[in-house]
Design a protein around this motif. Structure first.
Motif, PDB file in Angstrom:
ATOM      1  N   GLU A 293      -1.266  -4.801  -4.458  1.00 20.85           N
ATOM      2  CA  GLU A 293      -1.695  -3.417  -4.257  1.00 20.85           C
ATOM      3  C   GLU A 293      -3.043  -3.154  -4.918  1.00 20.85           C
ATOM      4  O   GLU A 293      -3.914  -2.498  -4.357  1.00 20.85           O
ATOM      5  N   SER A 294      -3.205  -3.631  -6.131  1.00 15.66           N
ATOM      6  CA  SER A 294      -4.491  -3.527  -6.812  1.00 15.66           C
ATOM      7  C   SER A 294      -4.512  -4.620  -7.864  1.00 15.66           C
ATOM      8  O   SER A 294      -3.504  -5.273  -8.101  1.00 15.66           O
TER       9      SER A 294
ATOM     10  N   GLU B 291       0.843  -1.174   0.000  1.00 15.53           N
ATOM     11  CA  GLU B 291       0.000   0.000   0.000  1.00 15.53           C
ATOM     12  C   GLU B 291       0.879   1.224   0.000  1.00 15.53           C
ATOM     13  O   GLU B 291       1.923   1.245   0.646  1.00 15.53           O
ATOM     14  N   PHE B 292       0.447   2.246  -0.729  1.00 19.26           N
ATOM     15  CA  PHE B 292       1.238   3.459  -0.885  1.00 19.26           C
ATOM     16  C   PHE B 292       2.657   3.120  -1.354  1.00 19.26           C
ATOM     17  O   PHE B 292       3.629   3.733  -0.909  1.00 19.26           O
TER      18      PHE B 292
ATOM     19  N   ARG C 233     -25.836  -1.375 -16.790  1.00 20.46           N
ATOM     20  CA  ARG C 233     -26.748  -0.933 -17.841  1.00 20.46           C
ATOM     21  C   ARG C 233     -26.679  -1.893 -19.022  1.00 20.46           C
ATOM     22  O   ARG C 233     -25.717  -2.605 -19.201  1.00 20.46           O
TER      23      ARG C 233
ATOM     24  N   GLN D  32     -16.414   1.709  -1.439  1.00 21.52           N
ATOM     25  CA  GLN D  32     -17.670   2.369  -1.766  1.00 21.52           C
ATOM     26  C   GLN D  32     -18.452   1.646  -2.851  1.00 21.52           C
ATOM     27  O   GLN D  32     -19.673   1.532  -2.785  1.00 21.52           O
TER      28      GLN D  32
ATOM     29  N   ASP E 140     -21.370  -1.338 -15.302  1.00 19.68           N
ATOM     30  CA  ASP E 140     -22.202  -0.709 -14.268  1.00 19.68           C
ATOM     31  C   ASP E 140     -23.627  -1.241 -14.272  1.00 19.68           C
ATOM     32  O   ASP E 140     -24.492  -0.729 -13.575  1.00 19.68           O
TER      33      ASP E 140
ATOM     34  N   ARG F  71     -12.414   4.107   3.493  1.00 23.48           N
ATOM     35  CA  ARG F  71     -13.302   5.216   3.820  1.00 23.48           C
ATOM     36  C   ARG F  71     -13.593   6.138   2.649  1.00 23.48           C
ATOM     37  O   ARG F  71     -14.465   7.000   2.720  1.00 23.48           O
ATOM     38  N   ARG F  72     -12.845   5.977   1.607  1.00 20.03           N
ATOM     39  CA  ARG F  72     -12.939   6.920   0.514  1.00 20.03           C
ATOM     40  C   ARG F  72     -14.352   7.064  -0.052  1.00 20.03           C
ATOM     41  O   ARG F  72     -14.986   6.096  -0.408  1.00 20.03           O
ATOM     42  N   GLY F  73     -14.794   8.300  -0.154  1.00 22.50           N
ATOM     43  CA  GLY F  73     -16.103   8.584  -0.736  1.00 22.50           C
ATOM     44  C   GLY F  73     -17.280   8.235   0.154  1.00 22.50           C
ATOM     45  O   GLY F  73     -18.428   8.319  -0.262  1.00 22.50           O
ATOM     46  N   MET F  74     -17.000   7.805   1.408  1.00 26.99           N
ATOM     47  CA  MET F  74     -18.073   7.290   2.264  1.00 26.99           C
ATOM     48  C   MET F  74     -18.648   8.339   3.209  1.00 26.99           C
ATOM     49  O   MET F  74     -19.579   8.073   3.944  1.00 26.99           O
ATOM     50  N   ARG F  75     -18.074   9.538   3.210  1.00 27.54           N
ATOM     51  CA  ARG F  75     -18.428  10.502   4.247  1.00 27.54           C
ATOM     52  C   ARG F  75     -19.908  10.910   4.210  1.00 27.54           C
ATOM     53  O   ARG F  75     -20.523  11.115   5.246  1.00 27.54           O
ATOM     54  N   LYS F  76     -20.447  10.979   2.989  1.00 28.76           N
ATOM     55  CA  LYS F  76     -21.801  11.508   2.869  1.00 28.76           C
ATOM     56  C   LYS F  76     -22.886  10.465   3.141  1.00 28.76           C
ATOM     57  O   LYS F  76     -24.052  10.781   3.166  1.00 28.76           O
TER      58      LYS F  76
ATOM     59  N   ASP G  55      -4.584  -4.421 -11.004  1.00 28.34           N
ATOM     60  CA  ASP G  55      -3.737  -4.145 -12.163  1.00 28.34           C
ATOM     61  C   ASP G  55      -2.247  -4.285 -11.873  1.00 28.34           C
ATOM     62  O   ASP G  55      -1.442  -4.374 -12.786  1.00 28.34           O
ATOM     63  N   THR G  56      -1.864  -4.263 -10.603  1.00 29.80           N
ATOM     64  CA  THR G  56      -0.441  -4.328 -10.291  1.00 29.80           C
ATOM     65  C   THR G  56       0.003  -5.747  -9.994  1.00 29.80           C
ATOM     66  O   THR G  56       1.130  -5.980  -9.580  1.00 29.80           O
TER      67      THR G  56
END
Lengths: 272, 656
Positions: free
Chosen positions: B262-263, B35-36, B631, B122, B629, B146-151, B265-266
């Motif tokens: 890491e992901s 990570e990172f 559709r 998310q 997605d 946590r990314r994008g989860m605040r709302k 793709d890596t």
């Protein structure tokens, strides 16, 4: 009355604060050509502000005024409550303004990582000699900055191309790398010049998500220029519409959409 | 581990194994994740601490004994910890395929009645929220990133960090309860429930007990001499039984380290950095890697190409023998050593296989050329045969007894039986408990004595005891004139060509066989580039006359090889077409493990099959496609149908 708006919270729960940047009666001329005619608008803290308009409307000129590349002949730029003196682009950058470019200005021969690291330049204090000698805190500084850069690489999901030379990347990814470099500067205000130009639908969706996430996660104020009306209307809180160097509309996407001047500019009516 | 067997009686669950590892290997790395840009690592005692915190947090949010906790995300330590934490509180982890669309998830979440869902990010949260519109049993979502989860509305949602923090804070309150719960686990409690992708019908929930998992892990670890210092890369879907056995069962049994990329793709970079000693990949991964190597070599300079060709010829000749420890002449040994220095070593390093001691492939048949390529480099690649219901292992190839055309002999503890119709049956300590809430299917698959039907047709070679699999038993059919029809056998032969990604053969109850072909975009695309053939899309390339010619050549070569086998010579392909779209799991044409779903393809492309049999030269069609997605859209195409040369059956015809 212009200086302080009441902070408010948007429908999706984001904090919009007071005025971060204000353009007052800006006029920009190149010789006899008037690129921007007496335009005023403001950018509020935490918002996504779009500048739209047909080709040659003066959008990019406007962005260049904000980033300090062009100096308007008339009018004032106010940033963080202070009137900005004429300054060089790098000084503007030091104040916390970062940008991307319409036609991508990355170092093609360098890796993605190195490109993004250049965005940290304004945060590095050690001088050239120290960096060459790897001495006097240079190493520590590099580590701290690298950490920050890695967070951004993670955020924009470009880990797999970390070590790839930028020249080998497809267009959509280059755009993302450019965004990463701008973000690395930890700007208060992020300027995006046509972030979605030349992208396909899927790439546009990705980019939109990243722009929203940047705004949401880092609280970065974003001003963007964009051609694609659909994207702009979905993305931004407020929109300035320019045509032939003049401001013809300003307001929320809904307001702008129902503005007759805007409709005319986009659908085209004869200019006498 | 030597101490393992002595204490074996007490090691009745994964949490028990965790406690042992924490006590005996506290400072040994248990998990790593990049990570990172840096490999972060956790020792067994640190991992145990993290797992405990999650478990305490689970108690705090009200997880009861016997609850089902769905886990959806890519391979990350936190996801594995959540599964073990679920076991600690007496709940059952149910890992799901993270790339499943919401409606597929809905079925599984409804079926197992999950009260809690642990997700990676998310994207997965959004899917679960969508599922909640129809499935009402989900009480709480726990997310990792946590990314994008605040709302989001957090009344029934929590970050995993926060769950851990509250767990740690509440340890005074729940410590005793947690201790009591995991200590009460027995050998016959449920360890995990895994949904089989199912080539037909709805997925089934396979219930595996602690006994199944631990016995299997123990037997298979001994078989391959797995050690505490082994390293694996966990990159295959967590919902797949293999990942559960490798990354949890065997990892906890042996105490070795699980490395998470890491992901997605890596993966290749991470593979190279870790250099696993124990590695598993489906044939497709090996195929893709080989294709990439070959493409790179086509573009390489003349000297490199010459070195590569020359030494690969040496490797092909003597490599497998060297690997199997058979006698090889001194000169060949020297050449192989030189080749290893100049070509094989660097190549293995690039592929990330420098340290592989035990490598496995399974799931589908692997092409003999591909298999031999890796073995000739000195990589101990073997095949195994297994399924979810067996906790993976049914047969495995022993070191030095490796052949591309068999799947080896039975794993210790497994009994094999071939039924009269050729179907393979097995019985072992790994045999599943039941299909969840599905006694009919359980009864039709597993008999009272514990014998399980694999659904595969095969036979045991008398001389060696190796099992050979021909095809899915239900897919093996008869042609109109009574000859044997084994589609998979032919499809595999087709797929061994790098240009062909996927093939579907038809012919059951018909006069002759026909096929759908999917081209491999990487291989064919590279060929097109080298030959200055311009194309704008997959569809255009797939319909290009010269591509059709190449594929026709491949099909004819396959026909020749099929004709050699008397029993199966009826399976030669008379007509084929190249499909205008890639078969895709999102469209239901493949399973999530990328196996062909024959019935669905037959229904969906009915018009194309009709055209293959009515003699027409072209056919126009409209196909519905599903985007990532969810559709839907459609693509139109006009396809060319090709007739292929076949080899008529030898003279025995007259005798019939």
């Amino acid at each position: 009355m212009k200086d302080t708006y009441e902070p408010y919270v948007t429908e999706d729960g984001r904090q919009i604060g007071g005025v971060l940047m204000e353009m007052k009666n800006i006029t920009l001329r190149f010789g006899g050509v008037v690129a921007i005619k007496d335009i005023s608008f403001d950018i509020r803290e935490g918002e996504i502000r779009a500048i739209i308009g047909p080709n040659g409307a003066g959008k990019s000129s406007m962005l260049n005024v904000i980033s300090g590349f062009y100096h308007p002949q008339e009018g004032e730029v106010w940033f963080k409550g202070e009137k900005r003196k004429p300054m060089k682009p790098y000084q503007v950058a030091q104040q916390g303004v970062a940008r991307t470019f319409q036609n991508i200005a990355l170092f093609e021969g360098m890796s993605v990582l190195d490109n993004v690291m250049t965005g940290r330049l304004t945060h590095m204090k050690s001088n050239l000699l120290q960096q060459v000698m790897w001495w006097g805190g240079a190493e520590k500084e590099e580590t701290a900055n690298r950490e920050r850069v890695e967070k951004i690489i993670d955020f924009l999901e470009i880990q797999h191309i970390r070590k790839t030379p930028v020249g080998r990347l497809p267009y959509g990814l280059k755009k993302r790398v450019e965004l990463a470099r701008a973000l690395a500067a930890e700007p208060m205000l992020l300027l995006l010049d046509e972030p979605m130009a030349g992208m396909n639908v899927e790439e546009k969706e990705d980019m939109s998500r990243f722009i929203l996430d940047v705004n949401d996660e880092f609280g970065t104020t974003i001003a963007l220029i964009e051609h694609d009306m659909g994207v702009v209307m979905d993305l931004s809180d407020r929109v300035v519409v320019m045509d032939y160097g003049k401001k013809i509309g300003d307001g929320t996407p809904d307001e702008v959409r129902s503005n007759q001047d805007v409709i005319d500019a986009y659908l085209g009516v004869s200019h006498d | 581990m030597s101490t393992a067997s002595a204490e074996h009686s007490a090691l009745v669950s994964i949490p028990h194994l965790l406690a042992r590892n924490m006590a005996q290997l506290p400072d040994k790395a248990a998990y790593r994740e990049k990570e990172f840009g840096i490999w972060q690592s956790w020792t067994w005692s640190q991992s145990a601490d993290e797992i405990r915190a999650i478990a305490l947090g689970f108690l705090e949010i009200g997880v009861n004994k016997g609850d089902f906790i769905a886990v959806i995300g890519r391979n990350r330590p936190a996801m594995y910890w959540s599964m073990v934490a679920a076991q600690m509180v007496g709940a059952v982890p149910v890992p799901l395929y993270q790339d499943a669309v919401a409606e597929e998830m809905a079925y599984v979440l409804e079926h197992c009645g999950a009260r809690f869902v642990v997700v990676g990010d998310q994207e997965q949260v959004d899917k679960v929220i969508e599922v909640q519109e129809t499935v009402h049993g989900i009480e709480h979502i726990v997310y990792h990133d946590r990314r994008g989860m605040r709302k989001y509305d957090h009344t029934q949602m929590n970050a995993l960090d926060d769950v851990q923090a509250t767990g740690r804070a509440a340890h005074e309150r729940f410590e005793a309860e947690l201790e009591a719960r995991w200590r009460a686990l027995t050998y016959d409690d449920i360890c995990v429930m895994l949904y089989t992708s199912g080539t037909t019908g709805r997925p089934k929930g396979v219930v595996l007990s602690n006994r199944n998992i631990i016995e299997t892990s123990k037997n298979s670890s001994e078989f391959d001499h797995l050690r505490v210092d082994d390293e694996i890369l966990a990159y295959l879907p967590m919902a797949w039984v293999g990942d559960f056995i490798f990354s949890i069962g065997q990892a906890y049994w042996n105490g070795f380290c699980v490395n998470c990329p890491e992901s997605q793709d890596t993966m290749m970079t991470d593979l190279r950095e870790i250099g696993p000693t124990y590695y598993f990949a489906p044939p497709r991964v090996f195929e893709t890697q080989l294709t990439n190597v070959m493409i790179r070599m086509e573009d390489a300079g003349r000297l490199k190409k010459w070195l590569f060709d020359r030494f690969m010829a040496v490797a092909k000749r003597v490599g497998p023998a060297v690997l199997d420890g058979k006698s090889v002449s001194g000169m060949d040994r020297f050449k192989y050593w030189l080749g290893d220095l100049l070509v094989y070593g660097p190549l293995k390093n690039t592929l990330g296989f420098s340290r592989v001691r035990v490598g496995y492939t399974a799931g589908e048949a692997i092409g003999p050329e591909i298999f031999d390529f890796y073995r000739s480099l000195g990589i101990n690649l073997k095949q195994l045969y297994g399924q979810t219901e067996a906790s993976v292992f049914i047969t495995q190839q022993k070191d030095n007894e490796v052949r591309p055309d068999t799947v080896g002999t039975q794993t210790p503890g497994v009994e094999l039986r071939i039924a009269e119709n050729g179907e393979v049956f097995y019985r072992s300590p790994g045999v599943f408990v039941e299909y969840f809430k599905n006694p009919e299917s359980t009864a039709s698959t597993k008999d009272a004595d514990g014998w399980v039907a694999t659904g595969d047709a095969g036979f045991i070679e008398e001389a060696t005891g190796h099992l050979r699999i021909i095809d899915r038993a239900k897919d093996v059919g008869k042609m109109a004139d009574g000859r044997l029809f084994a589609p998979k056998y032919v499809e595999n032969k087709l797929k061994f060509f790098p240009n062909i990604l996927e093939a579907v053969v038809f012919g059951n109850n018909r006069d002759y066989c026909t096929a759908f072909i999917n081209i491999d975009l990487t291989a064919v695309g590279n060929w097109a580039e080298r030959n200055n053939i311009a194309y704008a899309s997959y569809q255009e390339l797939a319909g290009h006359p010269r591509v059709l010619e190449i594929i026709q050549g491949h099909v004819e070569a396959v026909n020749e090889s099929v004709a050699e086998d008397e029993m199966l010579s009826g399976c030669q392909i008379h007509r084929f077409l190249v499909l205008h779209k890639e078969l895709d799991a999102d469209d239901g044409e493949l399973t999530r493990t990328r196996k062909v779903r024959r019935r669905i393809i037959e229904e969906k492309f009915d018009d194309l099959i009709t055209a293959l049999y009515d003699g027409s030269q072209t056919v126009s069609t409209v196909t519905e496609v599903t985007y990532e997605d969810g559709r839907k859209g459609s693509i139109k195409a006009t396809l060319e149908l090709r007739d292929v040369k076949t080899i008529s059956a030898p003279s025995q015809m007259a005798a019939e």
